[in-house]
Design a protein around this motif. Sequence first.
Motif, PDB file in Angstrom:
ATOM      1  N   ALA A 156      57.672  33.122  42.414  1.00 36.97           N
ATOM      2  CA  ALA A 156      57.688  33.001  40.953  1.00 36.97           C
ATOM      3  C   ALA A 156      57.052  34.232  40.296  1.00 36.97           C
ATOM      4  CB  ALA A 156      56.954  31.739  40.524  1.00 36.97           C
ATOM      5  N   ILE A 157      55.993  34.764  40.917  1.00 41.07           N
ATOM      6  CA  ILE A 157      55.331  35.965  40.381  1.00 41.07           C
ATOM      7  C   ILE A 157      56.262  37.177  40.498  1.00 41.07           C
ATOM      8  CG2 ILE A 157      53.406  37.562  40.726  1.00 41.07           C
ATOM      9  CD1 ILE A 157      51.807  35.063  41.706  1.00 41.07           C
ATOM     10  N   ARG A 158      56.949  37.299  41.645  1.00 38.16           N
ATOM     11  CA  ARG A 158      57.880  38.418  41.848  1.00 38.16           C
ATOM     12  C   ARG A 158      59.015  38.386  40.837  1.00 38.16           C
ATOM     13  NH1 ARG A 158      57.487  39.437  47.708  1.00 38.16           N
ATOM     14  NH2 ARG A 158      55.994  41.143  47.747  1.00 38.16           N
ATOM     15  N   ARG A 159      59.515  37.174  40.525  1.00 39.26           N
ATOM     16  CA  ARG A 159      60.635  37.019  39.588  1.00 39.26           C
ATOM     17  C   ARG A 159      60.257  37.353  38.155  1.00 39.26           C
ATOM     18  NH1 ARG A 159      62.338  32.241  41.983  1.00 39.26           N
ATOM     19  NH2 ARG A 159      61.124  31.107  40.462  1.00 39.26           N
ATOM     20  N   SER A 160      58.963  37.303  37.841  1.00 41.86           N
ATOM     21  CA  SER A 160      58.533  37.454  36.452  1.00 41.86           C
ATOM     22  C   SER A 160      58.708  38.868  35.909  1.00 41.86           C
ATOM     23  CB  SER A 160      57.064  37.062  36.320  1.00 41.86           C
ATOM     24  OG  SER A 160      56.273  38.008  36.988  1.00 41.86           O
ATOM     25  N   GLY A 161      58.825  39.851  36.787  1.00 38.91           N
ATOM     26  CA  GLY A 161      59.025  41.225  36.333  1.00 38.91           C
ATOM     27  C   GLY A 161      57.753  42.054  36.304  1.00 38.91           C
ATOM     28  N   ILE A 162      56.618  41.470  36.697  1.00 43.10           N
ATOM     29  CA  ILE A 162      55.375  42.235  36.795  1.00 43.10           C
ATOM     30  C   ILE A 162      55.429  43.078  38.064  1.00 43.10           C
ATOM     31  CG2 ILE A 162      52.895  42.016  37.210  1.00 43.10           C
ATOM     32  CD1 ILE A 162      52.801  39.678  35.411  1.00 43.10           C
ATOM     33  N   LEU A 163      55.024  44.348  37.967  1.00 46.05           N
ATOM     34  CA  LEU A 163      54.972  45.211  39.148  1.00 46.05           C
ATOM     35  C   LEU A 163      53.745  44.856  39.981  1.00 46.05           C
ATOM     36  CD1 LEU A 163      55.782  48.614  37.430  1.00 46.05           C
ATOM     37  CD2 LEU A 163      57.297  47.319  38.916  1.00 46.05           C
ATOM     38  N   LEU A 164      53.941  44.559  41.249  1.00 45.85           N
ATOM     39  CA  LEU A 164      52.833  44.181  42.123  1.00 45.85           C
ATOM     40  C   LEU A 164      52.384  45.389  42.933  1.00 45.85           C
ATOM     41  CD1 LEU A 164      54.115  40.750  43.467  1.00 45.85           C
ATOM     42  CD2 LEU A 164      52.745  41.211  41.458  1.00 45.85           C
ATOM     43  N   SER A 165      51.095  45.744  42.806  1.00 48.09           N
ATOM     44  CA  SER A 165      50.589  46.862  43.591  1.00 48.09           C
ATOM     45  C   SER A 165      50.364  46.450  45.043  1.00 48.09           C
ATOM     46  CB  SER A 165      49.319  47.455  42.999  1.00 48.09           C
ATOM     47  OG  SER A 165      48.614  46.527  42.247  1.00 48.09           O
ATOM     48  N   PHE A 166      49.798  45.281  45.263  1.00 49.19           N
ATOM     49  CA  PHE A 166      49.715  44.753  46.619  1.00 49.19           C
ATOM     50  C   PHE A 166      49.531  43.246  46.602  1.00 49.19           C
ATOM     51  CE2 PHE A 166      45.285  45.932  45.728  1.00 49.19           C
ATOM     52  CZ  PHE A 166      44.627  44.759  46.034  1.00 49.19           C
ATOM     53  N   VAL A 167      49.850  42.628  47.735  1.00 45.48           N
ATOM     54  CA  VAL A 167      49.657  41.187  47.933  1.00 45.48           C
ATOM     55  C   VAL A 167      48.724  41.052  49.125  1.00 45.48           C
ATOM     56  CG1 VAL A 167      50.782  39.003  48.458  1.00 45.48           C
ATOM     57  CG2 VAL A 167      51.981  40.692  47.092  1.00 45.48           C
ATOM     58  N   ARG A 168      47.602  40.356  48.915  1.00 49.65           N
ATOM     59  CA  ARG A 168      46.605  40.249  49.978  1.00 49.65           C
ATOM     60  C   ARG A 168      46.301  38.775  50.258  1.00 49.65           C
ATOM     61  NH1 ARG A 168      41.472  43.755  49.094  1.00 49.65           N
ATOM     62  NH2 ARG A 168      42.912  45.349  49.777  1.00 49.65           N
ATOM     63  N   ASP A 169      46.189  38.437  51.529  1.00 54.03           N
ATOM     64  CA  ASP A 169      45.793  37.083  51.927  1.00 54.03           C
ATOM     65  C   ASP A 169      44.284  37.073  52.093  1.00 54.03           C
ATOM     66  OD1 ASP A 169      45.638  34.512  52.794  1.00 54.03           O
ATOM     67  OD2 ASP A 169      46.593  34.849  54.732  1.00 54.03           O
ATOM     68  N   VAL A 170      43.590  36.299  51.263  1.00 59.27           N
ATOM     69  CA  VAL A 170      42.127  36.266  51.309  1.00 59.27           C
ATOM     70  C   VAL A 170      41.612  34.903  51.773  1.00 59.27           C
ATOM     71  CG1 VAL A 170      41.728  38.097  49.639  1.00 59.27           C
ATOM     72  CG2 VAL A 170      42.071  35.781  48.820  1.00 59.27           C
ATOM     73  N   THR A 171      42.412  34.204  52.586  1.00 60.70           N
ATOM     74  CA  THR A 171      41.999  32.912  53.118  1.00 60.70           C
ATOM     75  C   THR A 171      40.777  33.093  54.008  1.00 60.70           C
ATOM     76  OG1 THR A 171      44.306  32.250  53.149  1.00 60.70           O
ATOM     77  CG2 THR A 171      42.784  30.882  54.392  1.00 60.70           C
ATOM     78  N   PRO A 172      39.692  32.340  53.746  1.00 59.75           N
ATOM     79  CA  PRO A 172      38.505  32.499  54.581  1.00 59.75           C
ATOM     80  C   PRO A 172      38.751  32.000  56.012  1.00 59.75           C
ATOM     81  CG  PRO A 172      38.193  30.716  53.004  1.00 59.75           C
ATOM     82  CD  PRO A 172      39.503  31.357  52.682  1.00 59.75           C
ATOM     83  N   MET A 173      38.424  32.835  56.978  1.00 55.56           N
ATOM     84  CA  MET A 173      38.607  32.466  58.384  1.00 55.56           C
ATOM     85  C   MET A 173      37.258  32.506  59.086  1.00 55.56           C
ATOM     86  SD  MET A 173      41.803  31.923  58.726  1.00 55.56           S
ATOM     87  CE  MET A 173      42.370  32.111  60.379  1.00 55.56           C
ATOM     88  N   PRO A 174      36.872  31.420  59.756  1.00 51.22           N
ATOM     89  CA  PRO A 174      35.593  31.435  60.466  1.00 51.22           C
ATOM     90  C   PRO A 174      35.703  32.242  61.761  1.00 51.22           C
ATOM     91  CG  PRO A 174      36.724  29.385  60.884  1.00 51.22           C
ATOM     92  CD  PRO A 174      37.570  30.139  59.896  1.00 51.22           C
TER      93      PRO A 174
END
Length: 139
Positions: free
Chosen positions: A109-127
């Motif tokens: 949905a974010i990609r379709r909106s027309g905003i230019l994305l500089s990067f996509v990062r996964d910040v899920t906390p991992m033990p």
Amino acid sequence: MAKTIQKKGSRKNVVRFGSRKNARRIPKGVIHVQASFNNTIVTVTDVRGRVIYWSSAGTCGFKGTRRGTPFAAQTAAGTAIRTVVDQGMQRAEVMIKGPGLGRDAALRAIRRSGILLSFVRDVTPMPHNGCRPPKKRRV
């Protein structure tokens, strides 16, 4: 009957000068997507981390187990993005957190909106094998 004395700094007396939400025009921001199994929360901040707008599957009208669906996440992301695009956002970074079903749908949905994305990062906390997990459920 005793008279009620109003405090000088009480909120009722304060005069408000318009909405503060439309005052900020931001060309670049950060979109945080928090996707749990029960809900998806999309928060849009400026580069300093101050929240500009947020939306979730619950605030979009989904109740119960439907909040965890990909469609609910897509709706929440679309609502948040539409508002900030009106405020002038053109570029964004995306931080995705959590194991939920709404991760990919929100990103689409974010990609379709027309905003230019500089990067996509996964910040899920991992033990790094930290706390002992709770014992398995016996059903």
